[in-house]
Design a protein around this motif. Structure first.
Motif, PDB file in Angstrom:
ATOM      1  N   ALA A 197       0.850  -1.189   0.000  1.00 23.49           N
ATOM      2  CA  ALA A 197       0.000   0.000   0.000  1.00 23.49           C
ATOM      3  C   ALA A 197       0.886   1.239   0.000  1.00 23.49           C
ATOM      4  O   ALA A 197       1.987   1.242   0.551  1.00 23.49           O
ATOM      5  CB  ALA A 197      -0.903  -0.005   1.217  1.00 23.49           C
ATOM      6  N   ARG A 198       0.398   2.275  -0.637  1.00 21.34           N
ATOM      7  CA  ARG A 198       1.163   3.525  -0.615  1.00 21.34           C
ATOM      8  C   ARG A 198       0.271   4.639  -0.090  1.00 21.34           C
ATOM      9  O   ARG A 198      -0.945   4.559  -0.151  1.00 21.34           O
ATOM     10  CB  ARG A 198       1.716   3.875  -1.984  1.00 21.34           C
ATOM     11  CG  ARG A 198       0.694   4.090  -3.051  1.00 21.34           C
ATOM     12  CD  ARG A 198       1.394   4.282  -4.402  1.00 21.34           C
ATOM     13  NE  ARG A 198       0.430   4.684  -5.405  1.00 21.34           N
ATOM     14  CZ  ARG A 198       0.266   5.915  -5.835  1.00 21.34           C
ATOM     15  NH1 ARG A 198       1.020   6.885  -5.345  1.00 21.34           N
ATOM     16  NH2 ARG A 198      -0.634   6.213  -6.736  1.00 21.34           N
ATOM     17  N   ARG A 199       0.903   5.652   0.427  1.00 23.57           N
ATOM     18  CA  ARG A 199       0.169   6.756   1.030  1.00 23.57           C
ATOM     19  C   ARG A 199      -0.415   7.640  -0.074  1.00 23.57           C
ATOM     20  O   ARG A 199       0.262   8.026  -0.997  1.00 23.57           O
ATOM     21  CB  ARG A 199       1.124   7.568   1.905  1.00 23.57           C
ATOM     22  CG  ARG A 199       0.496   8.779   2.499  1.00 23.57           C
ATOM     23  CD  ARG A 199       1.429   9.482   3.431  1.00 23.57           C
ATOM     24  NE  ARG A 199       0.924   9.202   4.771  1.00 23.57           N
ATOM     25  CZ  ARG A 199       1.645   9.245   5.855  1.00 23.57           C
ATOM     26  NH1 ARG A 199       2.915   9.517   5.781  1.00 23.57           N
ATOM     27  NH2 ARG A 199       1.110   9.000   7.021  1.00 23.57           N
ATOM     28  N   GLY A 200      -1.690   7.937   0.058  1.00 26.10           N
ATOM     29  CA  GLY A 200      -2.364   8.793  -0.901  1.00 26.10           C
ATOM     30  C   GLY A 200      -2.190  10.268  -0.538  1.00 26.10           C
ATOM     31  O   GLY A 200      -1.825  10.611   0.578  1.00 26.10           O
ATOM     32  N   ARG A 201      -2.451  11.116  -1.519  1.00 26.32           N
ATOM     33  CA  ARG A 201      -2.297  12.549  -1.304  1.00 26.32           C
ATOM     34  C   ARG A 201      -3.396  13.257  -2.070  1.00 26.32           C
ATOM     35  O   ARG A 201      -3.695  12.929  -3.205  1.00 26.32           O
ATOM     36  CB  ARG A 201      -0.930  13.011  -1.806  1.00 26.32           C
ATOM     37  CG  ARG A 201      -0.638  14.468  -1.612  1.00 26.32           C
ATOM     38  CD  ARG A 201       0.741  14.853  -2.134  1.00 26.32           C
ATOM     39  NE  ARG A 201       0.821  14.761  -3.568  1.00 26.32           N
ATOM     40  CZ  ARG A 201       0.453  15.727  -4.419  1.00 26.32           C
ATOM     41  NH1 ARG A 201      -0.034  16.855  -3.962  1.00 26.32           N
ATOM     42  NH2 ARG A 201       0.569  15.545  -5.724  1.00 26.32           N
ATOM     43  N   ASN A 202      -3.997  14.275  -1.442  1.00 28.84           N
ATOM     44  CA  ASN A 202      -4.984  15.107  -2.107  1.00 28.84           C
ATOM     45  C   ASN A 202      -4.239  16.112  -2.966  1.00 28.84           C
ATOM     46  O   ASN A 202      -3.511  16.954  -2.454  1.00 28.84           O
ATOM     47  CB  ASN A 202      -5.857  15.821  -1.070  1.00 28.84           C
ATOM     48  CG  ASN A 202      -6.955  16.638  -1.704  1.00 28.84           C
ATOM     49  OD1 ASN A 202      -6.853  17.069  -2.846  1.00 28.84           O
ATOM     50  ND2 ASN A 202      -8.027  16.857  -0.953  1.00 28.84           N
ATOM     51  N   PRO A 203      -4.386  16.049  -4.298  1.00 23.94           N
ATOM     52  CA  PRO A 203      -3.615  16.965  -5.156  1.00 23.94           C
ATOM     53  C   PRO A 203      -4.008  18.436  -5.015  1.00 23.94           C
ATOM     54  O   PRO A 203      -3.215  19.313  -5.315  1.00 23.94           O
ATOM     55  CB  PRO A 203      -3.905  16.460  -6.580  1.00 23.94           C
ATOM     56  CG  PRO A 203      -5.091  15.598  -6.490  1.00 23.94           C
ATOM     57  CD  PRO A 203      -5.193  15.126  -5.076  1.00 23.94           C
ATOM     58  N   GLN A 204      -5.219  18.697  -4.543  1.00 24.92           N
ATOM     59  CA  GLN A 204      -5.652  20.101  -4.383  1.00 24.92           C
ATOM     60  C   GLN A 204      -5.064  20.739  -3.142  1.00 24.92           C
ATOM     61  O   GLN A 204      -4.670  21.904  -3.166  1.00 24.92           O
ATOM     62  CB  GLN A 204      -7.166  20.186  -4.332  1.00 24.92           C
ATOM     63  CG  GLN A 204      -7.819  19.855  -5.683  1.00 24.92           C
ATOM     64  CD  GLN A 204      -9.327  19.979  -5.626  1.00 24.92           C
ATOM     65  OE1 GLN A 204      -9.927  19.944  -4.549  1.00 24.92           O
ATOM     66  NE2 GLN A 204      -9.940  20.088  -6.789  1.00 24.92           N
TER      67      GLN A 204
END
Length: 68
Positions: free
Chosen positions: A57-64
């Motif tokens: 699993a990888r850490r997600g990021r909100n692009p906004q």
């Protein structure tokens, strides 16, 4: 190529109805899916191989916002 394109090609080349061609394509994909879900590999000579890869699993990021 989409699944619909594949159905159309089978319909044209084999001469079956579009419904039968669609059912054939769906059944082939169902067999491949069932085999992969069982943990086995699918190898079709002259075409390719299908295998399920396990990734960490990888850490997600909100692009906004840039927040994790």
């Amino acid at each position: 190529m989409t699944k619909a394109d594949l159905v159309d090609l089978i319909y044209e080349r084999v001469g079956s109805s579009k419904k039968e061609a669609g059912e054939l394509v769906e059944e082939v994909f169902a067999i491949i899916r069932h085999t992969l879900c069982g943990g086995d590999k699918v190898k079709i000579s002259g075409f390719g191989s299908f295998v399920v890869n396990q990734k960490k699993a990888r850490r997600g990021r909100n692009p906004q916002t840039g927040n994790d």
